[in-house]
Design an enzyme around this catalytic site. Structure first.
Site, PDB file in Angstrom:
ATOM      1  N   GLU A   5      11.843  69.367  55.561  1.00 28.42           N
ATOM      2  CA  GLU A   5      12.031  70.760  55.995  1.00 28.42           C
ATOM      3  C   GLU A   5      11.015  71.171  57.069  1.00 28.42           C
ATOM      4  OE1 GLU A   5      11.781  72.981  52.292  1.00 28.42           O
ATOM      5  OE2 GLU A   5      13.943  72.779  51.948  1.00 28.42           O
ATOM      6  N   GLU A  41      14.774  75.669  41.153  1.00 31.22           N
ATOM      7  CA  GLU A  41      13.912  76.063  42.273  1.00 31.22           C
ATOM      8  C   GLU A  41      14.061  75.116  43.460  1.00 31.22           C
ATOM      9  OE1 GLU A  41      12.048  78.701  42.690  1.00 31.22           O
ATOM     10  OE2 GLU A  41      10.932  78.076  44.462  1.00 31.22           O
ATOM     11  N   VAL A  50      17.244  65.044  47.457  1.00 31.89           N
ATOM     12  CA  VAL A  50      17.680  63.643  47.363  1.00 31.89           C
ATOM     13  C   VAL A  50      17.132  62.925  48.589  1.00 31.89           C
ATOM     14  CG1 VAL A  50      19.656  62.077  47.286  1.00 31.89           C
ATOM     15  CG2 VAL A  50      19.752  64.273  46.074  1.00 31.89           C
ATOM     16  N   GLY A  58      26.507  61.071  44.969  1.00 31.59           N
ATOM     17  CA  GLY A  58      26.772  61.909  43.791  1.00 31.59           C
ATOM     18  C   GLY A  58      25.532  62.331  43.031  1.00 31.59           C
ATOM     19  N   ILE A  59      24.352  62.119  43.636  1.00 30.37           N
ATOM     20  CA  ILE A  59      23.124  62.455  42.903  1.00 30.37           C
ATOM     21  C   ILE A  59      22.995  63.965  42.714  1.00 30.37           C
ATOM     22  CG2 ILE A  59      20.600  62.373  42.973  1.00 30.37           C
ATOM     23  CD1 ILE A  59      20.889  59.642  44.381  1.00 30.37           C
ATOM     24  N   GLY A  60      23.300  64.735  43.761  1.00 27.24           N
ATOM     25  CA  GLY A  60      23.227  66.205  43.645  1.00 27.24           C
ATOM     26  C   GLY A  60      24.161  66.706  42.550  1.00 27.24           C
ATOM     27  N   THR A  61      25.383  66.190  42.561  1.00 26.53           N
ATOM     28  CA  THR A  61      26.357  66.592  41.539  1.00 26.53           C
ATOM     29  C   THR A  61      25.863  66.224  40.147  1.00 26.53           C
ATOM     30  OG1 THR A  61      28.224  66.452  43.060  1.00 26.53           O
ATOM     31  CG2 THR A  61      28.718  66.190  40.716  1.00 26.53           C
ATOM     32  N   ASN A  96      24.177  79.332  55.350  1.00 29.67           N
ATOM     33  CA  ASN A  96      24.553  77.948  55.046  1.00 29.67           C
ATOM     34  C   ASN A  96      25.937  77.914  54.391  1.00 29.67           C
ATOM     35  OD1 ASN A  96      24.657  75.244  54.488  1.00 29.67           O
ATOM     36  ND2 ASN A  96      22.625  75.138  53.535  1.00 29.67           N
ATOM     37  N   TYR A 144      29.051  75.397  46.506  1.00 29.39           N
ATOM     38  CA  TYR A 144      28.614  76.013  45.249  1.00 29.39           C
ATOM     39  C   TYR A 144      29.742  76.840  44.636  1.00 29.39           C
ATOM     40  CZ  TYR A 144      23.872  74.692  46.710  1.00 29.39           C
ATOM     41  OH  TYR A 144      22.759  73.993  47.087  1.00 29.39           O
TER      42      TYR A 144
END
Lengths: 162, 162
Positions: free
Chosen positions: B29, B86, B90, B98-101, B127, B134
């Site tokens: 970031e 928070e 990844v 699929g890690i976020g899911t 975004n 989401y």
């Protein structure tokens, strides 16, 4: 001379009072139908093992005049907790006596005592008088974020499905 | 066949790894200069007495692939805790697997197991791809609130002054 405001951490003896104050807040906001918790829930989560949230009660001459509910959040970059003020309510008959200011001051003291990096709360975007007041207290506004919330059936679905 | 993702709660042994993952997030970031915490801070607040926050680590074939950090917030009207995500990150080399899911699913399961009334996180207003994603997961957007934040000298002033 005006009677002084006293602020103290709520105790287990205040559960019924806190429930009444939450109901008074909900009625004031015309949201009484959204209160689906019971006093036992407050007791469990505020005064049980590993409490999730904390409450303080403001009194004038010993009479309950308002309350606030807060919890600790966390900043990943500061690697420190913060205080998040979830709700603050002053009974209509006790307004304009500095109770809100006293509660903000008290929570800032708690934040410093607990080594917190920040003290946060939320405001409705269109409530300009409140925003001006909070800015006068040194707050900056994080206006470009929205909260995403999953609840009820959608939460159960998210736990099961891809 | 793709190697499966495993998600597990971080332990004290993961402090160095978590610190590296937070740094990787910050660098991604361009905010590495904002990381002012140290591994000891993470250890204290995530694995000390009364932890403020919790972390989970995602691995593929045993190799760290990402992490998430969350804490419990509280709904005054539900009188129940909620989960607030928070941060979720990844590592670039492990994306689109699929890690976020898997992390969202895991946290929804934690929310249900802990009797939480909701699961929340934040998204930047602009975004739109993230917002659409989401919403597809069942999230509603609370777009009309801003966060007020007091920090540093302003926090010290608020603790002292009217």
């Amino acid at each position: 001379m005006a009677a002084p405001v006293t602020i103290s951490p709520a105790t287990r003896d205040d559960v019924s009072l806190l429930f009444e104050l939450v109901m008074a807040l909900a009625e004031y906001e015309n949201l009484a139908h959204e209160v689906i918790g019971a006093p036992e829930d407050l007791e469990k989560h505020l005064f049980g093992d590993n409490p999730t949230a904390h409450a303080i009660v403001a009194r004038i001459d010993g009479a309950p005049a308002g309350f606030a509910l807060y919890f600790f959040n966390f900043s990943t970059f500061l690697m420190k907790p913060g205080i998040y003020l979830e709700d603050l309510f002053v009974l209509p008959g006790y307004r304009r006596r500095g109770i809100g200011t006293a509660i903000f001051q008290y929570l800032a003291q708690v934040a410093l005592a607990k080594g917190c990096g920040r003290f946060e709360w939320s405001v409705l975007d269109w409530n300009q008088p409140a925003i001006d007041f909070y800015r006068s207290k040194g707050a900056v506004m994080l206006a470009d974020w929205s909260t995403c919330r999953v609840t009820g059936q959608a939460l159960e679905d998210l736990a099961i499905n891809e």
